[in-house]
Design an enzyme around this catalytic site. Sequence first.
Site, short mmCIF file in Angstrom:
data_model
loop_
_atom_site.label_atom_id
_atom_site.label_comp_id
_atom_site.label_asym_id
_atom_site.label_seq_id
_atom_site.Cartn_x
_atom_site.Cartn_y
_atom_site.Cartn_z
N GLN A 31 -6.03 -0.82 1.42
CA GLN A 31 -5.71 0.48 2.03
C GLN A 31 -6.41 1.64 1.32
O GLN A 31 -6.39 2.77 1.81
CB GLN A 31 -4.19 0.72 2.01
CG GLN A 31 -3.41 -0.17 2.95
CD GLN A 31 -3.62 0.18 4.42
OE1 GLN A 31 -3.94 1.30 4.79
NE2 GLN A 31 -3.45 -0.81 5.29
N CYS A 52 11.19 -6.68 13.37
CA CYS A 52 11.73 -7.28 14.59
C CYS A 52 10.63 -7.57 15.59
O CYS A 52 10.66 -8.55 16.31
CB CYS A 52 12.75 -6.36 15.24
SG CYS A 52 14.20 -6.14 14.22
#
Length: 394
Positions: A178, A323
Site C-alpha cells: 500500500q 460478510c
Amino acid sequence: MIYADNAATTKLSETALKAMTPYLTDVFYNPSSLYSASQKAKEALEDARARVARCINAAQSEIIFTSGGSEADNQALLSAAAAGKKNGKNHIISTPIEHHAVLHTLKKLEGDGFEITYLPIGEDGVIKAEDVRAAIKEKTCLVTVMYANNEIGTIQPIKEIGKICKEKNVPFHTDAVQAVGHLHIDVQAENIDMLSASAHKFHGPKGVGFLYVKKGIRTVNLIEGGAQERGRRAGTENLAGIAGMTAALEEAAANMDADSAKMKAVRDKIIDGLSKIPHSALNGDAEKRLPGNVNFCFEGIEGESLLLLLDDKGICASSGSACTSGSLDPSHVLLAIGRVHDVAHGSLRLSIGEDTTQEQADHIITAVTDVVARLRGLSPVWRDLCEGKRQHII
Ligand SMILES: *Cc1c(COP(=O)(O)O)cnc(C)c1O
C-alpha cells in the site's frame, strides 16, 4: 461514477499502458533466447529492474520480479523461515493487522513449529517500535511489519523498527504494497532487508510485483524451473507487466508530493464531513495515515447494506466487514484496534485516488450521510440505541 476503492486496485495509467504495448507486440521475444532480436527484451527487463531499484534506493540485483504482492510476501516469509530453521531459530514477530498474504503464511509456519508473536496495537492502529525491541528473542529469525495498512491506512514506524532490527541483527521484512508509489521509501535509510510491492496498487497492471531482497539474504524458491531472476523465481518473465509497472512507479514517484498534498486535502475534507454524522468514528490515526485512506465505523448499521446503497448512488467503496467475502466475521484489523463486533460490522473504507476532486468529496459526504440516516431508520439496533435499551459505544 466515483471510484473510491483504490486500496483494492487502481486503474492502469496511460503511461503504463503505453510502456507495455511494445512487449505485447513487436518485442514479444523471450528474454532468455540467444538470438539478437531477443536481446532487446533482455535489455528492457534489466533496464526495468534498475529503474525499479532506483525508486526505493536499492541495487538492481536486489529486485526479484514476482506475480504480485501475495507472492512477494510468501517468498519473503518462507525464505526467512527456512534460514531460521537452518540456524535453529523459530520465532517470528509480526502484527495482528497484516494482509492475509502475510497472516495466512504465518499460520502455515505456526503449523511447522514456528512461534509467532503478534505485537500489541493501539486504538490508533499504529504499533510501537519499542515493542518490537521487547519482543526480540535469541530465536527470532524475522520481524515482518506492514508499511501501511490496506484497510485503515495507518503508517507504521518503519525506520525505527528497521534501526532496532539492524541493532539486534534480525532480518526485517515489510509488506509495502500500500505504500510503494504513494510514500517515499528508501530501503537503505530505513534498514529494510526485504520489501514486497504490487504494481496494481500504483496504477500499474495486475499480476506483477516485486520483492526487494537485500544483498546477502538467501531466498527459497516458490516456483522451480528455469534460471530466470538469477535462479530465484522460475518462469518466462512477464515483460509487458514489468515494463508497465516500471513506468507506473516512475510516474508515481515523479508526482508523489503534489498528488499526496492534493489527496490529503480531499481525504481530510471527507473525514471532516463524515465526522459530523452522529455516533461515527474514524478508524486509525488521523495523521499517520495514507493520503488516500478514509475508514469509518457507523453505529447501528451493516457495512454491506451501506455499500449496496452507495453503489446505487454511483460510489464504489469497500467495507471492513468480511460478510461480503462469505464470512460473518468482521475485519480482523478493526477487531485488533478494539472495535467491538457490532461496531466493526458498520464500517466503510473509501480509498480515493489522485484524480478524486473536491466536488466528488462533497458528493460522497452527502451520499454517505443520507444512506447512513436511511439505514438507521430501518435498523432495530438503532431504535434500541435511541430508546436507551442499548448503550452507545461510539
Ligand atoms: C493488495 C495487497 C496485497 C496483495 O497483493 P496482490 O498483488 O494483489 O497479490 C498484499 N498486501 C497488501 C497490504 C495489499 O494491499
